[in-house]
Design a protein around this motif. Structure first.
Motif, PDB file in Angstrom:
ATOM      1  N   GLY A  19     -48.421 -35.592  -2.179  1.00 15.54           N
ATOM      2  CA  GLY A  19     -47.221 -34.867  -2.552  1.00 15.54           C
ATOM      3  C   GLY A  19     -47.458 -33.948  -3.727  1.00 15.54           C
ATOM      4  O   GLY A  19     -48.439 -34.079  -4.459  1.00 15.54           O
ATOM      5  N   VAL A  20     -46.527 -33.020  -3.899  1.00 21.94           N
ATOM      6  CA  VAL A  20     -46.601 -32.051  -4.974  1.00 21.94           C
ATOM      7  C   VAL A  20     -45.185 -31.758  -5.461  1.00 21.94           C
ATOM      8  O   VAL A  20     -44.230 -31.793  -4.676  1.00 21.94           O
ATOM      9  CB  VAL A  20     -47.326 -30.764  -4.502  1.00 21.94           C
ATOM     10  CG1 VAL A  20     -46.559 -30.043  -3.427  1.00 21.94           C
ATOM     11  CG2 VAL A  20     -47.642 -29.847  -5.647  1.00 21.94           C
ATOM     12  N   ALA A  21     -45.053 -31.514  -6.756  1.00 12.98           N
ATOM     13  CA  ALA A  21     -43.799 -31.013  -7.310  1.00 12.98           C
ATOM     14  C   ALA A  21     -43.940 -29.501  -7.425  1.00 12.98           C
ATOM     15  O   ALA A  21     -44.927 -29.002  -7.965  1.00 12.98           O
ATOM     16  CB  ALA A  21     -43.530 -31.632  -8.671  1.00 12.98           C
ATOM     17  N   VAL A  22     -42.968 -28.795  -6.896  1.00 14.47           N
ATOM     18  CA  VAL A  22     -42.957 -27.342  -6.965  1.00 14.47           C
ATOM     19  C   VAL A  22     -41.925 -26.972  -8.025  1.00 14.47           C
ATOM     20  O   VAL A  22     -40.735 -27.228  -7.853  1.00 14.47           O
ATOM     21  CB  VAL A  22     -42.580 -26.709  -5.608  1.00 14.47           C
ATOM     22  CG1 VAL A  22     -42.595 -25.186  -5.711  1.00 14.47           C
ATOM     23  CG2 VAL A  22     -43.520 -27.191  -4.510  1.00 14.47           C
ATOM     24  N   LEU A  23     -42.396 -26.402  -9.124  1.00 10.96           N
ATOM     25  CA  LEU A  23     -41.508 -26.014 -10.214  1.00 10.96           C
ATOM     26  C   LEU A  23     -41.264 -24.518 -10.133  1.00 10.96           C
ATOM     27  O   LEU A  23     -42.181 -23.743  -9.854  1.00 10.96           O
ATOM     28  CB  LEU A  23     -42.132 -26.386 -11.555  1.00 10.96           C
ATOM     29  CG  LEU A  23     -42.593 -27.843 -11.696  1.00 10.96           C
ATOM     30  CD1 LEU A  23     -43.103 -28.100 -13.111  1.00 10.96           C
ATOM     31  CD2 LEU A  23     -41.496 -28.821 -11.332  1.00 10.96           C
ATOM     32  N   GLY A  24     -40.022 -24.120 -10.382  1.00 16.52           N
ATOM     33  CA  GLY A  24     -39.677 -22.716 -10.251  1.00 16.52           C
ATOM     34  C   GLY A  24     -38.766 -22.231 -11.353  1.00 16.52           C
ATOM     35  O   GLY A  24     -38.351 -22.987 -12.228  1.00 16.52           O
ATOM     36  N   TYR A  25     -38.432 -20.962 -11.279  1.00 21.28           N
ATOM     37  CA  TYR A  25     -37.616 -20.289 -12.284  1.00 21.28           C
ATOM     38  C   TYR A  25     -38.164 -20.555 -13.682  1.00 21.28           C
ATOM     39  O   TYR A  25     -37.491 -21.109 -14.540  1.00 21.28           O
ATOM     40  CB  TYR A  25     -36.146 -20.688 -12.187  1.00 21.28           C
ATOM     41  CG  TYR A  25     -35.509 -20.379 -10.861  1.00 21.28           C
ATOM     42  CD1 TYR A  25     -35.420 -19.072 -10.399  1.00 21.28           C
ATOM     43  CD2 TYR A  25     -35.014 -21.391 -10.051  1.00 21.28           C
ATOM     44  CE1 TYR A  25     -34.843 -18.784  -9.170  1.00 21.28           C
ATOM     45  CE2 TYR A  25     -34.433 -21.108  -8.830  1.00 21.28           C
ATOM     46  CZ  TYR A  25     -34.349 -19.805  -8.401  1.00 21.28           C
ATOM     47  OH  TYR A  25     -33.786 -19.526  -7.183  1.00 21.28           O
ATOM     48  N   PRO A  26     -39.419 -20.143 -13.929  1.00 22.37           N
ATOM     49  CA  PRO A  26     -40.019 -20.394 -15.238  1.00 22.37           C
ATOM     50  C   PRO A  26     -39.315 -19.613 -16.341  1.00 22.37           C
ATOM     51  O   PRO A  26     -38.802 -18.514 -16.108  1.00 22.37           O
ATOM     52  CB  PRO A  26     -41.457 -19.912 -15.054  1.00 22.37           C
ATOM     53  CG  PRO A  26     -41.381 -18.884 -13.978  1.00 22.37           C
ATOM     54  CD  PRO A  26     -40.286 -19.362 -13.052  1.00 22.37           C
ATOM     55  N   ALA A  27     -39.313 -20.202 -17.533  1.00 21.09           N
ATOM     56  CA  ALA A  27     -38.734 -19.519 -18.695  1.00 21.09           C
ATOM     57  C   ALA A  27     -39.548 -18.277 -19.044  1.00 21.09           C
ATOM     58  O   ALA A  27     -39.004 -17.277 -19.506  1.00 21.09           O
ATOM     59  CB  ALA A  27     -38.666 -20.477 -19.879  1.00 21.09           C
ATOM     60  N   THR A  28     -40.871 -18.341 -18.815  1.00 23.99           N
ATOM     61  CA  THR A  28     -41.734 -17.177 -18.999  1.00 23.99           C
ATOM     62  C   THR A  28     -42.665 -17.092 -17.803  1.00 23.99           C
ATOM     63  O   THR A  28     -42.964 -18.091 -17.156  1.00 23.99           O
ATOM     64  CB  THR A  28     -42.584 -17.278 -20.281  1.00 23.99           C
ATOM     65  OG1 THR A  28     -43.409 -18.434 -20.207  1.00 23.99           O
ATOM     66  CG2 THR A  28     -41.700 -17.355 -21.520  1.00 23.99           C
ATOM     67  N   GLY A  29     -43.116 -15.938 -17.503  1.00 26.50           N
ATOM     68  CA  GLY A  29     -43.992 -15.775 -16.359  1.00 26.50           C
ATOM     69  C   GLY A  29     -44.942 -14.631 -16.605  1.00 26.50           C
ATOM     70  O   GLY A  29     -44.838 -13.950 -17.618  1.00 26.50           O
ATOM     71  N   PRO A  30     -45.868 -14.400 -15.756  1.00 26.37           N
ATOM     72  CA  PRO A  30     -46.060 -15.153 -14.518  1.00 26.37           C
ATOM     73  C   PRO A  30     -46.644 -16.533 -14.791  1.00 26.37           C
ATOM     74  O   PRO A  30     -47.194 -16.788 -15.863  1.00 26.37           O
ATOM     75  CB  PRO A  30     -47.046 -14.293 -13.725  1.00 26.37           C
ATOM     76  CG  PRO A  30     -47.818 -13.561 -14.785  1.00 26.37           C
ATOM     77  CD  PRO A  30     -46.867 -13.336 -15.923  1.00 26.37           C
ATOM     78  N   THR A  31     -46.536 -17.419 -13.800  1.00 23.84           N
ATOM     79  CA  THR A  31     -47.119 -18.748 -13.923  1.00 23.84           C
ATOM     80  C   THR A  31     -48.637 -18.651 -13.811  1.00 23.84           C
ATOM     81  O   THR A  31     -49.175 -17.704 -13.256  1.00 23.84           O
ATOM     82  CB  THR A  31     -46.577 -19.686 -12.825  1.00 23.84           C
ATOM     83  OG1 THR A  31     -46.848 -19.133 -11.541  1.00 23.84           O
ATOM     84  CG2 THR A  31     -45.078 -19.930 -12.986  1.00 23.84           C
ATOM     85  N   ALA A  32     -49.331 -19.651 -14.360  1.00 24.95           N
ATOM     86  CA  ALA A  32     -50.790 -19.643 -14.390  1.00 24.95           C
ATOM     87  C   ALA A  32     -51.384 -19.779 -12.993  1.00 24.95           C
ATOM     88  O   ALA A  32     -50.819 -20.421 -12.124  1.00 24.95           O
ATOM     89  CB  ALA A  32     -51.288 -20.792 -15.251  1.00 24.95           C
ATOM     90  N   ASN A  33     -52.527 -19.129 -12.781  1.00 23.85           N
ATOM     91  CA  ASN A  33     -53.261 -19.269 -11.545  1.00 23.85           C
ATOM     92  C   ASN A  33     -54.735 -19.374 -11.885  1.00 23.85           C
ATOM     93  O   ASN A  33     -55.285 -18.437 -12.462  1.00 23.85           O
ATOM     94  CB  ASN A  33     -53.012 -18.085 -10.617  1.00 23.85           C
ATOM     95  CG  ASN A  33     -53.574 -18.347  -9.231  1.00 23.85           C
ATOM     96  OD1 ASN A  33     -53.620 -19.486  -8.790  1.00 23.85           O
ATOM     97  ND2 ASN A  33     -53.983 -17.298  -8.553  1.00 23.85           N
ATOM     98  N   PRO A  34     -55.415 -20.495 -11.592  1.00 22.21           N
ATOM     99  CA  PRO A  34     -54.850 -21.639 -10.895  1.00 22.21           C
ATOM    100  C   PRO A  34     -53.861 -22.402 -11.783  1.00 22.21           C
ATOM    101  O   PRO A  34     -53.919 -22.307 -13.005  1.00 22.21           O
ATOM    102  CB  PRO A  34     -56.069 -22.510 -10.578  1.00 22.21           C
ATOM    103  CG  PRO A  34     -57.096 -22.118 -11.574  1.00 22.21           C
ATOM    104  CD  PRO A  34     -56.825 -20.682 -11.928  1.00 22.21           C
ATOM    105  N   PRO A  35     -52.947 -23.149 -11.134  1.00 26.12           N
ATOM    106  CA  PRO A  35     -51.940 -23.884 -11.901  1.00 26.12           C
ATOM    107  C   PRO A  35     -52.587 -24.880 -12.863  1.00 26.12           C
ATOM    108  O   PRO A  35     -53.589 -25.506 -12.545  1.00 26.12           O
ATOM    109  CB  PRO A  35     -51.151 -24.631 -10.828  1.00 26.12           C
ATOM    110  CG  PRO A  35     -51.371 -23.852  -9.585  1.00 26.12           C
ATOM    111  CD  PRO A  35     -52.766 -23.301  -9.694  1.00 26.12           C
ATOM    112  N   GLN A  36     -52.026 -25.006 -14.019  1.00 23.79           N
ATOM    113  CA  GLN A  36     -52.451 -25.995 -15.012  1.00 23.79           C
ATOM    114  C   GLN A  36     -51.422 -27.105 -15.031  1.00 23.79           C
ATOM    115  O   GLN A  36     -50.232 -26.833 -14.969  1.00 23.79           O
ATOM    116  CB  GLN A  36     -52.551 -25.368 -16.400  1.00 23.79           C
ATOM    117  CG  GLN A  36     -53.442 -24.149 -16.452  1.00 23.79           C
ATOM    118  CD  GLN A  36     -54.891 -24.458 -16.113  1.00 23.79           C
ATOM    119  OE1 GLN A  36     -55.445 -25.422 -16.599  1.00 23.79           O
ATOM    120  NE2 GLN A  36     -55.482 -23.648 -15.269  1.00 23.79           N
ATOM    121  N   ALA A  37     -51.863 -28.350 -15.114  1.00 21.33           N
ATOM    122  CA  ALA A  37     -50.925 -29.477 -15.110  1.00 21.33           C
ATOM    123  C   ALA A  37     -50.098 -29.499 -16.367  1.00 21.33           C
ATOM    124  O   ALA A  37     -50.362 -28.897 -17.342  1.00 21.33           O
ATOM    125  CB  ALA A  37     -51.688 -30.797 -14.975  1.00 21.33           C
TER     126      ALA A  37
END
Length: 144
Positions: A126-144
């Motif tokens: 499973g994975v949690a998908v988090l959205g509507y970040p307070a700042t963006g863009p989100t990191a790629n690759p994602p950091q925990a």
């Protein structure tokens, strides 16, 4: 044409890492998910082949303001998008995905999948998908 780009506004955090089959009724407890900096969370569960003929798997979600989930409580139905019943599954749910959204106000959430009558194999990730970040863009690759 609508903007189809979601790459920069989603963040993924592992809930359940892929592992060998669970062959008993041991509850599977996810990683603790920190929602800081995000205004939405969707929990996605994926099953593999389930080899029991009558097993059921109940999903629950807990919330807390403590990083170690101390003082946690079950998330009220009004703070979920979808139902726990829709997120839960049974022996007929081979290779399927289930989802449930969290709209509560606590900083941390954790998911538990509790088997009943399981004498076969439970493959779960499973994975949690988090959205509507307070700042963006989100990191790629994602950091925990």
């Amino acid at each position: 044409m609508p903007n189809r780009e979601i790459h920069n506004v989603l963040h993924f955090v592992p809930l359940f890492d892929p592992k060998a089959a669970v062959t008993d009724n041991t509850a599977q407890v996810s990683a603790i998910i920190d929602l800081a900096g995000y205004n939405a969370a969707e929990i996605v569960l994926q099953t593999g082949t389930l080899t029991d003929a009558d097993a059921t798997f109940a999903v629950t979600v807990a919330e807390s303001d403590a990083a170690n989930m101390s003082g946690s409580n079950a998330v009220a139905a009004s703070q979920l998008v979808g139902t726990l019943a829709q997120a839960s599954f049974d022996f007929n749910t081979d290779s399927k995905a289930r989802k449930i959204g969290y709209i509560g106000t606590k900083r941390y959430i954790q998911v538990t999948v509790t088997p009943a009558n399981n004498t076969g194999n439970l493959f779960l990730s499973g994975v949690a998908v988090l959205g509507y970040p307070a700042t963006g863009p989100t990191a790629n690759p994602p950091q925990a």
